[in-house]
Design an enzyme around this catalytic site. Structure first.
Site, PDB file in Angstrom:
ATOM      1  N   TRP A  40      -1.061 -17.891  -2.513  1.00 24.45           N
ATOM      2  CA  TRP A  40      -1.735 -17.173  -2.474  1.00 24.45           C
ATOM      3  C   TRP A  40      -2.035 -16.774  -4.497  1.00 24.45           C
ATOM      4  O   TRP A  40      -0.862 -17.318  -4.991  1.00 24.45           O
ATOM      5  CB  TRP A  40      -0.850 -15.631  -2.411  1.00 24.45           C
ATOM      6  CG  TRP A  40      -1.123 -14.330  -2.795  1.00 24.45           C
ATOM      7  CD1 TRP A  40      -1.006 -13.650  -4.240  1.00 24.45           C
ATOM      8  CD2 TRP A  40      -1.981 -13.857  -1.649  1.00 24.45           C
ATOM      9  NE1 TRP A  40      -2.186 -12.653  -4.456  1.00 24.45           N
ATOM     10  CE2 TRP A  40      -2.231 -12.529  -2.446  1.00 24.45           C
ATOM     11  CE3 TRP A  40      -3.044 -13.190  -0.484  1.00 24.45           C
ATOM     12  CZ2 TRP A  40      -3.333 -11.385  -2.141  1.00 24.45           C
ATOM     13  CZ3 TRP A  40      -2.941 -12.806   0.260  1.00 24.45           C
ATOM     14  CH2 TRP A  40      -3.646 -11.249  -0.863  1.00 24.45           C
ATOM     15  N   GLU A  78      -5.261  -6.804  -7.281  1.00 24.14           N
ATOM     16  CA  GLU A  78      -3.606  -6.648  -7.400  1.00 24.14           C
ATOM     17  C   GLU A  78      -2.769  -5.758  -7.181  1.00 24.14           C
ATOM     18  O   GLU A  78      -2.105  -5.148  -8.149  1.00 24.14           O
ATOM     19  CB  GLU A  78      -3.184  -8.131  -8.682  1.00 24.14           C
ATOM     20  CG  GLU A  78      -1.527  -7.908  -8.711  1.00 24.14           C
ATOM     21  CD  GLU A  78      -1.061  -8.871  -7.504  1.00 24.14           C
ATOM     22  OE1 GLU A  78      -1.957  -9.101  -6.729  1.00 24.14           O
ATOM     23  OE2 GLU A  78      -0.389  -8.220  -7.117  1.00 24.14           O
ATOM     24  N   HIS A 116      -3.197  -5.443   6.418  1.00 26.65           N
ATOM     25  CA  HIS A 116      -1.869  -5.945   5.306  1.00 26.65           C
ATOM     26  C   HIS A 116      -2.375  -4.992   4.608  1.00 26.65           C
ATOM     27  O   HIS A 116      -3.485  -4.541   2.995  1.00 26.65           O
ATOM     28  CB  HIS A 116      -3.306  -7.413   4.935  1.00 26.65           C
ATOM     29  CG  HIS A 116      -2.431  -7.397   3.764  1.00 26.65           C
ATOM     30  ND1 HIS A 116      -2.370  -9.068   3.603  1.00 26.65           N
ATOM     31  CD2 HIS A 116      -2.244  -7.036   2.494  1.00 26.65           C
ATOM     32  CE1 HIS A 116      -1.516  -9.455   2.439  1.00 26.65           C
ATOM     33  NE2 HIS A 116      -1.340  -8.276   1.107  1.00 26.65           N
ATOM     34  N   TYR A 175       7.780 -15.504  -3.122  1.00 27.47           N
ATOM     35  CA  TYR A 175       7.861 -15.704  -4.903  1.00 27.47           C
ATOM     36  C   TYR A 175       8.545 -15.857  -5.408  1.00 27.47           C
ATOM     37  O   TYR A 175       8.481 -16.355  -6.351  1.00 27.47           O
ATOM     38  CB  TYR A 175       6.938 -13.823  -5.010  1.00 27.47           C
ATOM     39  CG  TYR A 175       4.994 -13.962  -4.401  1.00 27.47           C
ATOM     40  CD1 TYR A 175       4.105 -14.094  -4.635  1.00 27.47           C
ATOM     41  CD2 TYR A 175       5.379 -13.478  -2.806  1.00 27.47           C
ATOM     42  CE1 TYR A 175       3.336 -14.200  -4.341  1.00 27.47           C
ATOM     43  CE2 TYR A 175       4.117 -12.919  -2.502  1.00 27.47           C
ATOM     44  CZ  TYR A 175       3.076 -13.430  -2.980  1.00 27.47           C
ATOM     45  OH  TYR A 175       2.207 -13.342  -2.249  1.00 27.47           O
ATOM     46  N   ASN A 218       1.674  -7.441   7.360  1.00 24.56           N
ATOM     47  CA  ASN A 218       2.266  -8.344   6.485  1.00 24.56           C
ATOM     48  C   ASN A 218       3.169  -7.728   5.871  1.00 24.56           C
ATOM     49  O   ASN A 218       3.019  -6.146   5.264  1.00 24.56           O
ATOM     50  CB  ASN A 218       0.540  -8.186   5.214  1.00 24.56           C
ATOM     51  CG  ASN A 218       1.131  -9.014   4.032  1.00 24.56           C
ATOM     52  OD1 ASN A 218       1.638 -10.439   4.507  1.00 24.56           O
ATOM     53  ND2 ASN A 218       1.154  -9.128   3.521  1.00 24.56           N
ATOM     54  N   GLU A 219       4.445  -7.797   5.587  1.00 23.79           N
ATOM     55  CA  GLU A 219       4.934  -7.135   4.485  1.00 23.79           C
ATOM     56  C   GLU A 219       6.033  -5.873   4.932  1.00 23.79           C
ATOM     57  O   GLU A 219       4.712  -5.158   3.931  1.00 23.79           O
ATOM     58  CB  GLU A 219       4.928  -7.064   3.519  1.00 23.79           C
ATOM     59  CG  GLU A 219       4.605  -8.968   2.734  1.00 23.79           C
ATOM     60  CD  GLU A 219       4.688  -9.152   1.112  1.00 23.79           C
ATOM     61  OE1 GLU A 219       3.921  -8.331   0.611  1.00 23.79           O
ATOM     62  OE2 GLU A 219       4.853 -10.277   0.878  1.00 23.79           O
ATOM     63  N   GLN A 278      -8.626  -6.193  -1.050  1.00 27.46           N
ATOM     64  CA  GLN A 278      -7.385  -6.861  -2.347  1.00 27.46           C
ATOM     65  C   GLN A 278      -9.124  -7.946  -3.257  1.00 27.46           C
ATOM     66  O   GLN A 278      -9.846  -8.595  -4.068  1.00 27.46           O
ATOM     67  CB  GLN A 278      -6.935  -8.483  -2.449  1.00 27.46           C
ATOM     68  CG  GLN A 278      -6.006  -7.380  -2.361  1.00 27.46           C
ATOM     69  CD  GLN A 278      -4.507  -7.798  -2.424  1.00 27.46           C
ATOM     70  OE1 GLN A 278      -3.951  -8.851  -1.613  1.00 27.46           O
ATOM     71  NE2 GLN A 278      -3.831  -8.718  -3.779  1.00 27.46           N
ATOM     72  N   GLU A 304       2.462 -16.812   2.476  1.00 28.10           N
ATOM     73  CA  GLU A 304       1.839 -16.696   0.603  1.00 28.10           C
ATOM     74  C   GLU A 304       3.274 -17.566  -0.222  1.00 28.10           C
ATOM     75  O   GLU A 304       3.944 -16.445  -0.335  1.00 28.10           O
ATOM     76  CB  GLU A 304       1.976 -14.946   0.458  1.00 28.10           C
ATOM     77  CG  GLU A 304       1.028 -14.217   0.806  1.00 28.10           C
ATOM     78  CD  GLU A 304       0.634 -12.848   0.761  1.00 28.10           C
ATOM     79  OE1 GLU A 304       1.403 -12.411  -0.189  1.00 28.10           O
ATOM     80  OE2 GLU A 304       0.333 -11.892   1.147  1.00 28.10           O
TER      81      GLU A 304
END
Ligand code: GBH
Length: 450
Positions: free
Chosen positions: A398, A405, A120, A292, A164-165, A18, A350
């Site tokens: 974040w 994005e 990531h 989020y 990550n995620e 990113q 994040e």
């Protein structure tokens, strides 16, 4: 009394693809994200690529200077696997590894703690050619890469995150096809979910052989609220919660799989063997939670495969990505985590929001008051969870920069620092100043801001 422990760690986060740019520089191999963004059949939404991004690869030293000026105590970054191992396994590209060595050295000189994430989302393309996360060998590939990084930087990097995620990797990359590598198969989603967690387990094992510090994993959690108390909506909410919130933490921390997955995956489900579950469930030193938004859920006859759909909350505040702003769910999530998984150290890895920049700015930069409010309310939600006894050790906003994005391209801006994509100039927004004050007062500044 600010409500945050003295040792609380305040920082900001980014991810390699990113922000770095120069994805093929100095002998790096391509990643699946490089391929995805360069394939117009895949990167349908925008055509944006990570070729330049924030040019962090070339501007790293001045970026670390900026972090220092902003008052950050920590910087969470991810390592691009294919910079270090261009073929994914085997030959190490010293020039790529060197970028991360220099980054970590500069951070330490600036008094900023480096937090490294190994994965990531940017799998080496060469490994995708060997089946990527669908191949059971991926756990060994990941362990090999993890070992290279631990040996190169352990002692300097004291907190490592494996993945990550994983939910986003499996759901976005292999079920919905909106993220790299762009597949659409529920069978693949089930296989990849398990292989990701096996890879996490193998990396933790590798860490125990060579590291003396801390290792954990980072999961995105989005609390699911039923749209009504009908039994259909309650069951749909439980499925949505199992799929996103328990699918990865349960195997990693409890050594089990949520029951609902059987129903969700149907024919694609295969029970995990006892060996696989044991491999996934390695003791970790901390967990990272990314928060989020929340989601209100109702049952649906057509929304395959969950038969659950997201209900938009008309009139409620939303960010530019159409995510509802709902800070109290963050407190709830953190309490839920402790209740279900026990008293592990937690880092918020994040939290942040996309808002378009207002036309107005003053001498202090861009007046992103909506982001200021979002951050103040969510940091207050973290404080409330600490007050209720959750062992939260740090918070990473974040993001440090506006950046790529993913499939949404550069249009969605999450940064506390504005990036001009023509000149690549960095300009701290008001949220960066506010965050600096929150850090300097260890959270006491919230009393004025929230
Ligand atoms: C993170 O993932 C990523 O780690 C990071 O790279 C990325 O830039 C950042 O978020 C911002 O997107 O449509 O209301 O149901 C975020 C995980 C999962 C959060 C899906 C929002 C959908 C909300 N996301 N979720 S909603």
């Amino acid at each position: 009394m600010s409500g945050f422990p003295k040792s609380f760690l305040w920082g900001a986060a980014t991810a390699a693809y990113q922000v770095e740019g120069s994805p093929l520089a100095d002998g790096a191999g391509a990643s699946i994200w490089h391929r995805f963004t360069h394939d117009p059949r895949l990167m349908i939404a925008t055509g944006d690529t990570g070729d330049v991004a924030c040019d962090h690869y070339n501007r790293m030293e001045s970026d670390v200077e900026l972090m220092k000026q902003l008052g950050l105590q920590a910087y969470r970054f991810s390592v691009s696997w294919s910079r270090v191992l261009p073929e994914g396994t085997g030959r190490v590209n010293e020039a790529g590894l060197d970028f991360y060595r220099r980054l970590v050295d500069r951070l330490l000189e600036a008094g900023i703690e480096p937090l490294a994430t190994l994965y990531h989302w940017d799998l080496p393309a060469a490994l995708d050619d060997r089946g990527g996360w669908l191949n059971r060998e991926s756990a060994e590939w990941f362990a090999e890469y993890a070992g290279v990084m631990f040996r190169a930087l352990d002692g300097k990097v004291k907190k490592w995150a494996t993945l990550n995620e994983p939910w986003v990797v499996a759901d976005g990359g292999y079920l919905n096809g909106v993220l790299a590598p762009g597949h659409r198969s529920i069978f693949e989603c089930a296989i990849v979910s398990r292989n990701l967690m096996r890879a996490h387990g193998r990396a933790v094992q590798t860490y125990r052989e060579c590291g003396a510090h801390e290792v954990g994993l980072v999961i995105n959690i989005e609390p699911k609220y039923p749209a009504s108390d009908s039994s259909e909506d309650l069951a749909a909410t439980a499925r949505a919660d199992a799929y996103m919130n328990r699918q990865y933490f349960d195997p990693a921390l409890l050594g089990t799989c949520p029951e609902e997955l059987r129903e969700i995956y149907g024919e694609a489900w295969e029970d995990w063997s006892a060996e696989d579950l044991a491999l996934c469930c390695q003791p970790v030193d901390f967990v990272g939670i990314n928060y989020y938004t929340r989601s209100v859920v109702r049952s649906s006859d057509t929304a395959w495969p969950l038969f659950a759909e997201h209900v938009v909350q008309e009139g409620a505040p939303h960010t530019e990505t159409n995510w509802e702003v709902f800070p109290e769910a963050m407190t709830r999530t953190l309490l839920w985590f402790r209740e279900r998984y026990g008293d592990l150290p937690v880092y918020i890895m994040e939290n942040g929001a996309a808002f378009s920049d207002p036309a107005t700015s003053d001498a202090d930069g861009i007046l992103d008051e909506d982001r200021c409010q979002y951050l103040a309310e969510h940091i207050a939600a973290v404080r409330d969870a600490i007050a209720a006894g959750v062992d939260i050790r740090g918070y990473m906003v974040w993001s440090l920069f506006d950046n790529l994005e993913w499939a949404l391209g550069y249009a969605k801006r999450f940064g506390i620092v504005h990036v001009d994509y023509e000149t690549l100039a960095r300009t701290p927004k008001h949220s960066a100043r506010l965050y600096g004050q929150i850090i300097a007062s260890n959270g006491a500044e919230l009393e004025h801001a929230a």
